[in-house]
Design a protein around this motif. Structure first.
Motif, PDB file in Angstrom:
ATOM      1  N   GLU A 149     -35.865  13.207  36.253  1.00  0.00           N
ATOM      2  CA  GLU A 149     -35.086  12.035  36.421  1.00  0.00           C
ATOM      3  C   GLU A 149     -35.409  11.131  35.422  1.00  0.00           C
ATOM      4  O   GLU A 149     -36.380  10.677  34.914  1.00  0.00           O
ATOM      5  CB  GLU A 149     -35.972  11.191  37.559  1.00  0.00           C
ATOM      6  N   ASP A 150     -34.102  11.010  34.534  1.00  0.00           N
ATOM      7  CA  ASP A 150     -34.025  10.334  33.161  1.00  0.00           C
ATOM      8  C   ASP A 150     -34.720   9.157  33.270  1.00  0.00           C
ATOM      9  O   ASP A 150     -35.547   8.816  32.079  1.00  0.00           O
ATOM     10  CB  ASP A 150     -32.702  10.476  32.636  1.00  0.00           C
ATOM     11  N   GLU A 151     -34.573   8.186  34.104  1.00  0.00           N
ATOM     12  CA  GLU A 151     -34.985   6.894  33.975  1.00  0.00           C
ATOM     13  C   GLU A 151     -36.527   6.928  34.198  1.00  0.00           C
ATOM     14  O   GLU A 151     -37.147   6.044  33.485  1.00  0.00           O
ATOM     15  CB  GLU A 151     -34.427   6.104  35.262  1.00  0.00           C
ATOM     16  N   ALA A 154     -38.031   7.024  30.716  1.00  0.00           N
ATOM     17  CA  ALA A 154     -37.464   6.236  29.504  1.00  0.00           C
ATOM     18  C   ALA A 154     -38.337   5.794  28.609  1.00  0.00           C
ATOM     19  O   ALA A 154     -38.093   5.625  27.459  1.00  0.00           O
ATOM     20  CB  ALA A 154     -36.517   5.366  30.154  1.00  0.00           C
ATOM     21  N   ASP A 155     -39.546   5.187  29.185  1.00  0.00           N
ATOM     22  CA  ASP A 155     -40.516   4.681  28.103  1.00  0.00           C
ATOM     23  C   ASP A 155     -41.257   5.836  27.489  1.00  0.00           C
ATOM     24  O   ASP A 155     -41.823   5.268  26.320  1.00  0.00           O
ATOM     25  CB  ASP A 155     -41.671   4.075  29.199  1.00  0.00           C
TER      26      ASP A 155
END
Length: 173
Positions: A149-151, A154-155
């Motif tokens: 899940e890319d989101e 993100a960090d």
């Protein structure tokens, strides 16, 4: 043999001795010697010398083994491509094959090539793996054949991470 042939033979012999002398003069000990020694060759095969064996053993050793702390965090890029073993608290589970460890420092992403048992925040784990730089979701997805899940990641984009080969819960089971 004529005078001319003897003179030519002497000239060639003198030249060979001069060249051989120059070659030997270059065999001084100015700095460490490297390469294969006569003792290292047996029946036409090169045998590993004890110095080379010691270097190889050192290369197989862990680059770092200990707590995930400020010292490791500050030097993480110097360990890129090397195997490390870290102990730390799980700060977040991101996917069945990814979690982050933290403590008094910023979280470090851990990716495993196989699905790991579910982990709870606060559990202390010990993880062994190779330090990688520049995390990229798409690259890791392709390498492992997974869909992350890319989101959730993100960090961690562009940050160092650990590609784990083994791990275990050592506290808080």
């Amino acid at each position: 043999m004529g005078t001319r042939n003897r003179h030519a033979t002497r000239t060639i012999a003198a030249g060979l001795f001069a060249v051989a002398g120059l070659g030997l003069a270059g065999c001084g000990s100015e700095g460490p010697e490297t390469g294969t020694d006569v003792e290292d060759i047996t029946d036409g095969e090169v045998v590993e010398s004890s110095a080379a064996a010691t270097e190889d053993a050192g290369a197989m050793a862990m680059a770092y083994e200990g707590d995930y702390n400020q010292d490791f965090y500050d030097d993480v890029t110097t360990y890129t491509g090397q195997q490390v073993t870290l102990s730390a608290e799980v700060s977040e589970t991101l996917a069945p094959d990814a979690f982050a460890i933290a403590g008094a420092v910023d979280p470090l992403l851990i990716i495993e090539s196989e699905e790991i048992p579910s982990l709870d925040t606060g559990q202390v784990v010990q993880v062994t793996g190779t330090v990688q730089d520049d995390f990229d979701v798409v690259t890791v997805e392709e390498e492992l054949g997974v869909d992350l899940e890319d989101e959730a990641f993100a960090d961690f984009e562009g940050e160092p991470y650990i590609m784990a080969t083994s791990g275990e819960v050592i506290e808080g089971e």
